[in-house]
Structure formats: structure tokens, C-alpha cells
Design a protein around this motif. Structure first.
Motif, PDB file in Angstrom:
ATOM      1  N   HIS A 128       0.831  -1.205  -0.002  1.00 54.14           N
ATOM      2  CA  HIS A 128       0.001  -0.036  -0.134  1.00 54.14           C
ATOM      3  C   HIS A 128       0.915   1.285  -0.024  1.00 54.14           C
ATOM      4  O   HIS A 128       1.733   1.244   0.810  1.00 54.14           O
ATOM      5  CB  HIS A 128      -0.880  -0.085   1.281  1.00 54.14           C
ATOM      6  CG  HIS A 128      -2.049   0.945   1.310  1.00 54.14           C
ATOM      7  ND1 HIS A 128      -1.690   2.359   1.211  1.00 54.14           N
ATOM      8  CD2 HIS A 128      -3.316   0.821   0.841  1.00 54.14           C
ATOM      9  CE1 HIS A 128      -3.015   2.780   1.164  1.00 54.14           C
ATOM     10  NE2 HIS A 128      -4.049   1.982   1.055  1.00 54.14           N
ATOM     11  N   GLN A 188       0.546   3.752   1.408  1.00 54.45           N
ATOM     12  CA  GLN A 188       0.460   4.450   2.807  1.00 54.45           C
ATOM     13  C   GLN A 188       1.091   3.277   3.955  1.00 54.45           C
ATOM     14  O   GLN A 188       0.798   3.501   5.180  1.00 54.45           O
ATOM     15  CB  GLN A 188      -0.727   5.148   3.404  1.00 54.45           C
ATOM     16  CG  GLN A 188      -1.075   6.226   2.561  1.00 54.45           C
ATOM     17  CD  GLN A 188      -2.611   6.705   2.894  1.00 54.45           C
ATOM     18  OE1 GLN A 188      -3.115   6.134   3.821  1.00 54.45           O
ATOM     19  NE2 GLN A 188      -2.975   7.646   2.144  1.00 54.45           N
ATOM     20  N   LEU A 216      -8.155  -4.263   6.412  1.00 52.49           N
ATOM     21  CA  LEU A 216      -7.107  -4.098   5.247  1.00 52.49           C
ATOM     22  C   LEU A 216      -7.179  -2.776   4.528  1.00 52.49           C
ATOM     23  O   LEU A 216      -6.208  -2.443   3.745  1.00 52.49           O
ATOM     24  CB  LEU A 216      -7.724  -4.996   4.074  1.00 52.49           C
ATOM     25  CG  LEU A 216      -7.334  -6.504   4.513  1.00 52.49           C
ATOM     26  CD1 LEU A 216      -8.274  -7.353   3.479  1.00 52.49           C
ATOM     27  CD2 LEU A 216      -6.113  -6.929   3.985  1.00 52.49           C
ATOM     28  N   ARG A 217      -7.944  -1.913   4.853  1.00 46.04           N
ATOM     29  CA  ARG A 217      -7.971  -0.550   4.227  1.00 46.04           C
ATOM     30  C   ARG A 217      -6.885   0.490   5.239  1.00 46.04           C
ATOM     31  O   ARG A 217      -7.402   0.594   6.454  1.00 46.04           O
ATOM     32  CB  ARG A 217      -9.365  -0.076   4.306  1.00 46.04           C
ATOM     33  CG  ARG A 217     -10.169  -0.935   3.327  1.00 46.04           C
ATOM     34  CD  ARG A 217     -11.593  -0.132   3.094  1.00 46.04           C
ATOM     35  NE  ARG A 217     -12.469  -1.067   2.455  1.00 46.04           N
ATOM     36  CZ  ARG A 217     -13.406  -1.764   2.930  1.00 46.04           C
ATOM     37  NH1 ARG A 217     -14.215  -1.291   4.216  1.00 46.04           N
ATOM     38  NH2 ARG A 217     -14.285  -2.842   2.209  1.00 46.04           N
ATOM     39  N   LEU A 218      -6.003   1.018   4.465  1.00 48.81           N
ATOM     40  CA  LEU A 218      -5.088   2.107   5.102  1.00 48.81           C
ATOM     41  C   LEU A 218      -5.297   3.483   4.524  1.00 48.81           C
ATOM     42  O   LEU A 218      -4.629   4.500   5.020  1.00 48.81           O
ATOM     43  CB  LEU A 218      -3.487   1.534   5.011  1.00 48.81           C
ATOM     44  CG  LEU A 218      -3.336   0.333   5.242  1.00 48.81           C
ATOM     45  CD1 LEU A 218      -1.731  -0.078   4.606  1.00 48.81           C
ATOM     46  CD2 LEU A 218      -3.274   0.386   6.884  1.00 48.81           C
ATOM     47  N   THR A 219      -6.081   3.581   3.800  1.00 54.22           N
ATOM     48  CA  THR A 219      -6.427   5.043   2.930  1.00 54.22           C
ATOM     49  C   THR A 219      -6.896   5.971   3.988  1.00 54.22           C
ATOM     50  O   THR A 219      -8.263   5.611   4.502  1.00 54.22           O
ATOM     51  CB  THR A 219      -7.096   5.059   1.794  1.00 54.22           C
ATOM     52  OG1 THR A 219      -6.554   4.293   0.862  1.00 54.22           O
ATOM     53  CG2 THR A 219      -7.175   6.480   1.291  1.00 54.22           C
ATOM     54  N   ASP A 225      -8.376   5.724   9.852  1.00 54.78           N
ATOM     55  CA  ASP A 225      -9.197   6.037  10.851  1.00 54.78           C
ATOM     56  C   ASP A 225      -8.825   4.871  12.137  1.00 54.78           C
ATOM     57  O   ASP A 225      -9.821   4.179  12.228  1.00 54.78           O
ATOM     58  CB  ASP A 225     -10.405   6.168  10.740  1.00 54.78           C
ATOM     59  CG  ASP A 225     -11.269   6.954  12.152  1.00 54.78           C
ATOM     60  OD1 ASP A 225     -10.910   6.398  13.027  1.00 54.78           O
ATOM     61  OD2 ASP A 225     -11.971   8.013  11.672  1.00 54.78           O
ATOM     62  N   ARG A 281     -13.241   5.433   0.944  1.00 52.56           N
ATOM     63  CA  ARG A 281     -12.638   4.242   2.002  1.00 52.56           C
ATOM     64  C   ARG A 281     -13.743   4.422   3.082  1.00 52.56           C
ATOM     65  O   ARG A 281     -14.237   3.472   3.350  1.00 52.56           O
ATOM     66  CB  ARG A 281     -11.447   4.995   2.405  1.00 52.56           C
ATOM     67  CG  ARG A 281     -10.964   3.822   3.318  1.00 52.56           C
ATOM     68  CD  ARG A 281     -10.918   4.319   4.719  1.00 52.56           C
ATOM     69  NE  ARG A 281     -10.922   3.426   5.950  1.00 52.56           N
ATOM     70  CZ  ARG A 281     -10.076   2.685   6.452  1.00 52.56           C
ATOM     71  NH1 ARG A 281      -8.771   3.373   6.210  1.00 52.56           N
ATOM     72  NH2 ARG A 281     -10.265   1.622   7.020  1.00 52.56           N
ATOM     73  N   ASP A 285      -8.044  -0.449  -1.891  1.00 53.44           N
ATOM     74  CA  ASP A 285      -7.489   0.830  -1.120  1.00 53.44           C
ATOM     75  C   ASP A 285      -6.394   1.369  -1.528  1.00 53.44           C
ATOM     76  O   ASP A 285      -6.151   2.441  -1.278  1.00 53.44           O
ATOM     77  CB  ASP A 285      -7.671   0.224   0.332  1.00 53.44           C
ATOM     78  CG  ASP A 285      -7.540   1.237   1.220  1.00 53.44           C
ATOM     79  OD1 ASP A 285      -8.397   1.947   1.406  1.00 53.44           O
ATOM     80  OD2 ASP A 285      -6.342   1.286   1.947  1.00 53.44           O
ATOM     81  N   ALA A 286      -5.419   0.366  -2.061  1.00 48.92           N
ATOM     82  CA  ALA A 286      -4.286   0.907  -2.340  1.00 48.92           C
ATOM     83  C   ALA A 286      -4.384   1.936  -3.658  1.00 48.92           C
ATOM     84  O   ALA A 286      -3.641   2.731  -3.693  1.00 48.92           O
ATOM     85  CB  ALA A 286      -3.213  -0.238  -2.591  1.00 48.92           C
ATOM     86  N   ALA A 306      -5.235   5.045  -2.970  1.00 41.63           N
ATOM     87  CA  ALA A 306      -4.042   6.272  -2.245  1.00 41.63           C
ATOM     88  C   ALA A 306      -3.375   6.535  -3.289  1.00 41.63           C
ATOM     89  O   ALA A 306      -2.049   7.253  -3.082  1.00 41.63           O
ATOM     90  CB  ALA A 306      -3.797   5.502  -1.028  1.00 41.63           C
TER      91      ALA A 306
END
Lengths: 132, 132, 132, 132
Positions: A10, A12, A73-76, A79, B56, D40-41, D44
Motif C-alpha cells: 500500500h 501508505q 485491510l484499508r489504510l487510506t 481512522d 474509503r 484501497d491501495a 491512495a
């Protein structure tokens, strides 16, 4: 499974305790599979009626594990407050399901209890690694 | 929708504040649909890059709303402690998503923000009706 | 529900037979709720053992309806061949579930059968409107 | 993962080509995780706008993989006609997603394409083992 390489790919990546989170995500998928299978195997047992609570908790746990893995699994625009809450909720679901499965002798209940206990631990570890 | 007649058809009906829970379940489904649609509509906007956080949060919210509705629809051997936690988690997801959608002028963001705000209220009302 | 206004708020709105698709999406959510509730209500019946097939088909149908609604809500870079296949699969799941629910006298089975029959119709209508 | 031991713990185990089905189920979970992470990647990335179709197909594929794994894990009153249809639909979703991911250079797209290609193969193999 493969959550660690997914998190590391990812843009981020690097901001979280990735290894604990990856172990948690992998375990959520394993646990969801074990719960889905246990619910269905319970249905096919002679004494399905006595397994009603086990089936119900299996279904809750499977649904919550899948949702938790997806959020984790989501990093965008990450939160962590929401994720932390979801990990705690998932740990509770896993503990309830494990405790019920431990009441029954079936191999599918034993496998499911093991996975749920492991998943609860992984969710708590991953939650503790979050800076919120 | 129809969650109230579904809850009332259950052999263990009557033990909960059913009307508040039914409104919550119906709203979780509406909210999940609005979030799924908003995420996809954001993707198709020229400025999708600036809508990344919105997308997201839409996805998280949709996943959590569906899982919450499923847990809330189940009354067998009812465990309100888990449901209460899930409703709180869902309210947080909805509030985060609504706040982000309110930052954008698109009609799909406006529709989604309305549904998320309504769903957060319904989740909090339903949670308060639980005796745990 | 509200799928029509959701589809119309998309930047790529207008390319499909939107009204039939919106009716289908709304019905998929209603059907998923009815199936989730029926599975749980069956579990709580005295004769849960004889309802095992009904529960299993309820669970399949709920999972497939939710996935179908999600795919149908997405218009970005629309791929109608996949959606058409998914709508057909969903119609089959609904028909199987309806046929089984019709075998049982419970109010939750009756409600579920009605929703499954309606959802199967809506899926077939929506699929016929796709130009693939 | 662990789908084989799960299928073997079911009271109705043995009726299907279990090993191919277990490989398919495990791969569906891996693929769903890779697709969720890739979506998700992509969000971003600087050029998220050009990745809109990739994100959309990732989301479809993740939803269909999870639903397919759940149906395939259930053996009670097994209905292979529905499962076969679902496996074919899943293979199509995976192939579409893999083809799109192959257009992009990101590591997350490469990982996702690999998993989708593998999952499509596993779904087709498992489907061919069904006697319908």
C-alpha cells in the motif's frame, strides 16, 4: 495467508504495527471460514435443535470477522478509532462463539473454538498496537 | 422495508424494543446501499483523487451496516451485549462517513450523508433500548 | 427503499434500464433481510432439525442477494456481462429458497418465500434489460 | 488455510471432490483479501482517477469471492447446481479483475492479478468436479 504482503504494497504502508494487524486479518478470514462451516455442520447433526445457539453465534461471528478484516485491510486516510472499536467488537464475538463451541463434542465445534480463540487474541493484540 | 414483520414472525419475538430495532435494521440496509453507490459514484467523478477518503469511509460503513443488520435480525438465544457493541460501532462508522460526505457537493454524497446521519441515530436509539 | 435515486445520482447514470435495476436492488436487500430472519427463526423452532435445508438455502440466498445488490449498484466502467450472470445466479438462489420455504407453515417461511419469489422475478427482469 | 479440515468435519463429508473444493475456498478468501487491499491501495495512488475501473472490479470480485466461499463451505442438503453457477460467476469476476490489474504496474495490482488468476483456475476446477 497473505495479508502482510498486501499491507506492505500500500502507498501508505508503514504507519501501523503491520505484523500484528496482518496476523489478525489472516485469522479473521480463517475464523470466518470455520464459523461458516461449523454453522452448516451443526445444522446437519441429529441434535441440531440443541445447537441453535452455537449456529447463531457462528453466523454472527462469521459476519463480524469478514467486516473486521475488510476494515483492517484499508489504510487510506486511516481512522484507527473505528478500527479499534471494530477489533474489540470482533474479539467479543469470537469469545462468545468459542465459549459456546467448547460446550459441544463435535470436531467442527472443536476446530471452530480453536479458531475463534486465536482470532480473539489476534484482534486484541492488533487493537493494542493502534495509537488511539 | 420490512424488518418489523420479520422480527414479529420469530418464535422468540417480543423480548426487545422491536420497533426501534426494526427501524434500525431497515436504515442499515438503506445506508449500506447509499454508501456502496456513493463509493462507486465518487470513483467516476473527475476529482476521484480528492474523494479517496470519502470512498474509503463509504466502504467501511457499507460493510459494517450489513454486518450490523444481520446480527440485529437474529433473535435466537439473543445476546444483547454483542449487539449493543455492534450498534455503537455502526453509529461511529456512519458518523465518520456522514461528516466526510458533508464536505462534498455531489448529489450522491448528499444522499449518502443523509442516510448515514439517519442510520447513526437509529443505531443509537436501538442500542439504548437494549437491557445490558 | 431508494436505489433509483442512488443510481440517478451517478455520473454515468442513464445507460441502463435504471428502473428495473433499481427495483431489483431494493428487492435484493429486502430478500436478504427476510432470508436472514427466516434462518434464525427456523433455528428457534422446535423442529429445527427438519428445517435444516430451509436454513441452509436461506443463508445462501442472503449472501448471494447482498453480493448481487452491490454489483448492481456499481455503474463505473459498467460490465453488464458479469452483472447479468450474477442476476441469473441470484434468481436461481431465490427460486430454490422460495420452493423450500413453501414446504413449511411458519409465518417467517411464508414471508421469506414471498420475498424470494419477488426477488427472483426482479432479477430476471433486470437481467433481460441488459444489452449483452 | 484450513478449508479441507473444515469440509471433512461435516456430518455429510465425502460426497464431493473435497480437495478441489477446499483449494477453491481457500483461494476465494485469499483473493477477496487481495482485491480489498488493491482497491484501497489504488485509492491512495496519485493517479486514482485512472484506476477507477480497477477499483470497481476489485470490489465486485471481493464481494463475489466471499459469497462463493460461503456457499461452497455449506454441505447441508447440498445443491450443486447453484454452487456450480456461483463458481462460474466467480471465475468470470476473477478473470475480469485480473485482466484489468495486469494493465497497471503497482505491486498491489500485481499481487491482486496473481490471486485472481489462481482463484479463477480453482473455481473452474472445483466446478468441473461437481456432478451436475
Amino acid at each position: 495467508m497473505n495479508a502482510l504482503e498486501l499491507l506492505r504494497a500500500h502507498p501508505q504502508a508503514g504507519g501501523r504495527a503491520e505484523e500484528a494487524m496482518a496476523r489478525c486479518i489472516d485469522e479473521c478470514h480463517r475464523c470466518a471460514a470455520a464459523c461458516t462451516a461449523c454453522a452448516d455442520a451443526c445444522l446437519a447433526e441429529e441434535q441440531a435443535r440443541q445447537l441453535a445457539l452455537c449456529i447463531r453465534l457462528d453466523l454472527d461471528c462469521a459476519d463480524i470477522c469478514i467486516a473486521t478484516a475488510r476494515v483492517a485491510l484499508r489504510l487510506t486516510g486511516v481512522d484507527d478509532a473505528l478500527l479499534k472499536r471494530m477489533l474489540e467488537t470482533c474479539a467479543i464475538a469470537c469469545e462468545l462463539c468459542a465459549a459456546e463451541c467448547r460446550q459441544h463434542d463435535h470436531e467442527h465445534c472443536r476446530l471452530c473454538a480453536e479458531r475463534c480463540e486465536r482470532c480473539a487474541e489476534r484482534c486484541r493484540e492488533a487493537g493494542q498496537g493502534l495509537l488511539v
